[in-house]
Design a protein around this motif. Sequence first.
Motif, PDB file in Angstrom:
ATOM      1  N   ALA A 126      43.497  29.698  28.669  1.00 21.00           N
ATOM      2  CA  ALA A 126      44.026  29.953  30.008  1.00 21.00           C
ATOM      3  C   ALA A 126      45.373  30.670  29.915  1.00 21.00           C
ATOM      4  N   VAL A 127      46.222  30.219  28.983  1.00 20.15           N
ATOM      5  CA  VAL A 127      47.533  30.856  28.814  1.00 20.15           C
ATOM      6  C   VAL A 127      47.351  32.311  28.396  1.00 20.15           C
ATOM      7  N   GLU A 128      46.422  32.524  27.461  1.00 24.70           N
ATOM      8  CA  GLU A 128      46.155  33.891  27.006  1.00 24.70           C
ATOM      9  C   GLU A 128      45.725  34.777  28.178  1.00 24.70           C
ATOM     10  N   HIS A 129      44.812  34.252  28.996  1.00 21.86           N
ATOM     11  CA  HIS A 129      44.318  35.040  30.122  1.00 21.86           C
ATOM     12  C   HIS A 129      45.402  35.270  31.170  1.00 21.86           C
ATOM     13  N   LEU A 130      46.207  34.246  31.423  1.00 24.92           N
ATOM     14  CA  LEU A 130      47.279  34.402  32.414  1.00 24.92           C
ATOM     15  C   LEU A 130      48.275  35.465  31.963  1.00 24.92           C
ATOM     16  N   ASN A 131      48.483  35.536  30.641  1.00 26.37           N
ATOM     17  CA  ASN A 131      49.422  36.525  30.113  1.00 26.37           C
ATOM     18  C   ASN A 131      48.780  37.891  29.906  1.00 26.37           C
ATOM     19  N   GLY A 132      47.527  38.040  30.320  1.00 21.20           N
ATOM     20  CA  GLY A 132      46.902  39.345  30.245  1.00 21.20           C
ATOM     21  C   GLY A 132      46.135  39.612  28.961  1.00 21.20           C
ATOM     22  N   GLY A 133      46.010  38.577  28.095  1.00 23.86           N
ATOM     23  CA  GLY A 133      45.255  38.761  26.855  1.00 23.86           C
ATOM     24  C   GLY A 133      43.767  38.550  27.088  1.00 23.86           C
ATOM     25  N   GLY A 134      42.963  38.848  26.081  1.00 24.52           N
ATOM     26  CA  GLY A 134      41.523  38.583  26.129  1.00 24.52           C
ATOM     27  C   GLY A 134      40.835  39.335  27.254  1.00 24.52           C
ATOM     28  N   ASP A 135      39.675  38.787  27.680  1.00 24.53           N
ATOM     29  CA  ASP A 135      38.903  39.492  28.716  1.00 24.53           C
ATOM     30  C   ASP A 135      39.178  38.936  30.106  1.00 24.53           C
ATOM     31  N   GLY A 136      40.139  38.043  30.222  1.00 25.67           N
ATOM     32  CA  GLY A 136      40.503  37.532  31.544  1.00 25.67           C
ATOM     33  C   GLY A 136      39.667  36.363  32.016  1.00 25.67           C
ATOM     34  N   GLY A 137      38.591  36.027  31.313  1.00 23.24           N
ATOM     35  CA  GLY A 137      37.790  34.858  31.662  1.00 23.24           C
ATOM     36  C   GLY A 137      37.383  34.824  33.120  1.00 23.24           C
ATOM     37  N   MET A 138      37.784  33.764  33.797  1.00 24.12           N
ATOM     38  CA  MET A 138      37.384  33.580  35.187  1.00 24.12           C
ATOM     39  C   MET A 138      38.353  34.222  36.174  1.00 24.12           C
ATOM     40  N   ILE A 139      39.423  34.845  35.677  1.00 24.28           N
ATOM     41  CA  ILE A 139      40.370  35.451  36.619  1.00 24.28           C
ATOM     42  C   ILE A 139      39.690  36.504  37.493  1.00 24.28           C
ATOM     43  N   PRO A 140      38.842  37.392  36.935  1.00 21.85           N
ATOM     44  CA  PRO A 140      38.179  38.378  37.804  1.00 21.85           C
ATOM     45  C   PRO A 140      37.193  37.749  38.795  1.00 21.85           C
ATOM     46  N   THR A 141      36.575  36.622  38.450  1.00 24.27           N
ATOM     47  CA  THR A 141      35.591  36.037  39.364  1.00 24.27           C
ATOM     48  C   THR A 141      36.229  35.135  40.405  1.00 24.27           C
ATOM     49  N   PHE A 142      37.461  34.688  40.171  1.00 23.73           N
ATOM     50  CA  PHE A 142      38.179  33.776  41.060  1.00 23.73           C
ATOM     51  C   PHE A 142      38.352  34.430  42.431  1.00 23.73           C
ATOM     52  N   SER A 143      38.090  33.648  43.493  1.00 27.21           N
ATOM     53  CA  SER A 143      38.138  34.222  44.845  1.00 27.21           C
ATOM     54  C   SER A 143      39.546  34.670  45.224  1.00 27.21           C
ATOM     55  N   SER A 144      40.560  34.013  44.692  1.00 30.61           N
ATOM     56  CA  SER A 144      41.932  34.434  44.966  1.00 30.61           C
ATOM     57  C   SER A 144      42.284  35.532  43.972  1.00 30.61           C
TER      58      SER A 144
END
Lengths: 382, 465
Positions: free
Chosen positions: B75-93
């Motif tokens: 989650a920290v990696e994704h929040l900081n813009g690393g990796g493929d973003g996980g669920m950030i793109p699918t999140f409704s917000s």
Amino acid sequence: MLQFFNVPRRDLLTFLAFSAVVLAMPLWLSPLGAAYPGLMQKFAIYAIFALGFNILFGLTGYLSFGHAAFVGVGSYTAVWSFKLLTMDVLPAMVFAVVVAGGFSLVIGYLSLRRSGIYFSILTLAFAQMCYSLAYSVLTPITNGETSLQLTLRDPRIIDTALAPRGEGLPSASILGHVFSGVEGFYFCAVMLIVGFFISQKIFSSPFGMMLRAIKSNQVRMNYTGFNTRPYALTAFVISGMYAGLAGALLAVTDPLAGAERMQWTASGEVVLMTILGGVGTLIGPVIGAWLIKYFENIFSAFNEQVLHRVFDWVPDGLEDIVVLITSKFVGEGWHLTLGLLFVLIVVFLPGGVMEGVRRIAGLFGRRGKPSSGAAMRVQPAE
Amino acid sequence: MTDTLKGMRRRTLLKSGLAGILATGVAPLIFTRGAYAQEFCNAPTGDTVTLGFNVPQTGAYADEGADELKAYELAVEHLNGGGDGGMIPTFSSKTLKGSGILGKKVAYVTGDTQTKADAARDSARRMIERDGAVMITGGSSSGVAIAVQGLCQEMGVIFMAALTHSNDTTGKDKKRYGFRHFFNAYQSGIAIAPTLGKAYGTDRIAYHLTADYTWGWTQEESMKNATEALGWKTIAPVRTPVGAGDFSQYITPVLNSGADVLVLNHYGFDMVNSLTQAVQFGLRDKQVNGKQFEIVVPLVSDLMAKGAGASMKGIYGTANWDWQLGDDASKAFTKSFGAKFGQPPSQAAHTSYVQTLLYADACERAGTFYPPEVIKALEDYEFDGLGNGPTTYRGADHQCFKDVYVVQGKQAPANPFDLLQVVDVASKDAVTYDPAIFGGELGPDTPAMLIVDVLISNPGGRFSR
């Protein structure tokens, strides 16, 4: 009365040096990454516990494996005092010490009918009984595994009589002054210093000498006409009261009391603290308590991220290997490190850290007997 | 002569000792001066924001803890813009942009709760007082979660509970600063009862083995209520200590009790051990009251199914989430977790990851880290795209409401991770209940001002005036 405060100069020096070290904790712990109130409070509180335990184990040689029970009793009493009466810490501490004293009187009276390993097993059995009671049978009083906590609906008779209820949970206070974290530490530190002074007095008193005589040869004591049991029982109750005070302070700094405080591992921990620091020395148990709490709280928090930062200077390929190896000894592996340290100390320094200090002092000074150690090494003549 | 010399030295020592005591007594006053300029506990002022991950790394729930920690890292990696973003793109917000939280890079600290309330509070205090964590998250034992939640309320730090399933966490022990995404025992009971009725009939006698703490008690109660509504009878439940290891002494009496269903209110290694032993004792091969003896584990996870192995086959339970769910969010999360750690995430990992994202998103929407505003942003928040379908964070008790999955141990797993299959879904509406049934009060949201002491460990002053 004044006679009581009249201590030999050497003891006074030890006392002052000890006080200075304790009160200066926020300064010298800072580079070690441990100078936050939560941990410093634990340092002071567990030092009190170990000091009290040492009065029993260090002086009389009776190895109790059940002292954590008194810590738990102290905590529960203090939290109940918070819940029912007032958030003021003074009644909580008085009740805790008295109730823990009462418990230790009963348990001590029964356990001290035997000595050696049987005594240890008896105390362990009593402590486990207390633990099981607190954990499940007495759930209405102790709230079981969930731990006893303050709630918004607590009666707090005295507090509510004096002032209307505020919004949210109240904090522990002393005479109306609410503690902040650091003040909480200084409060515990003052308690530790008082506890140290009393322990020092006991060590140098005729009563202390009697306790040492019990350790040295109880049979001979009995033949010379002394009934040793009242002395041992007194020592047991005093150490139980120290444990009760420690339990109360745990509740004062963090108003929660859980059954796991009474588990046998907690009883074993104080034995480890005492042995690690030096059995029967005044300061040793305190050092042992600090070492163990430091490992538990600081080493367990190291993760690979931190290790990579620490070993930044190691060449790249090697760094991963170094981090991989060291990571086994920190984080969840802190028990392993502590175990290794314990083995090393017991094998090479049977007298604990204090023996190490004495040996080093012996290398440098011709006198080679630091103030605190000398009194302890006095043994009755054979 | 020497005596006088020594005496002199001692006197000087005494003097300097006293001076030292005085100095140290005064020192904190100097350090703490100006600390009140700080608005609330651990307001992040640099270019990083620190989160505290408090999970069991030792003890009966260590497996879950390890998985949670992996999810937090991700989650920290994704929040900081690393990796493929996980669920950030699918999140409704759509507030999370991979630039940390409110433009500050996310850093984290970890601690071991040892599955003990005291140790967990110690480690949470370390993260708050020393490391300046602005949010604490973690769990794996409801007792621990409730203890840490209480501490966080006192300190004015938001606690995003991860794996805690007891009704009490958002019931009688709920707190204004505590939030739970995971479902609870009450919902498990409602969700699993119809499936049990269909599979095992409405004329059953149940025997409960229950982990002896808040989670076990509430799950036992919820299961008892739900199954008795079906028409089942309950034989007096038996409580077992957490981390018992050997459950044989508790299982033997089941055989002669006349019960034909065993409900295991156990979790983690405890569940693995008790289920394995129950199967080894031949319970599932028995015929009692003319019916096949059955075992039910109301709360299961992949990690436990993996630990229990073949014993898990055909056993019913409920889950918050499963990596084999078909929606885009679950697929995205499973993919990025798998790519990083080489295994699919457990539901513990999922809820930990989601809670971290939800906190970050709430800060973004509130435009501040100031806890009362973040709390307002989370209360009664409706969202989607985090693997559970449409979800509501109810403001009245800080419990998330979403679909609950009824799962069964697979008879023929296709691979080592293919252990559970979703057999039924209890809808969000079906598992929604009145918050009043559990009592409790949230308490105030005013932030605590007292944590000025952090300055001592950090006199350099991260705290601007």
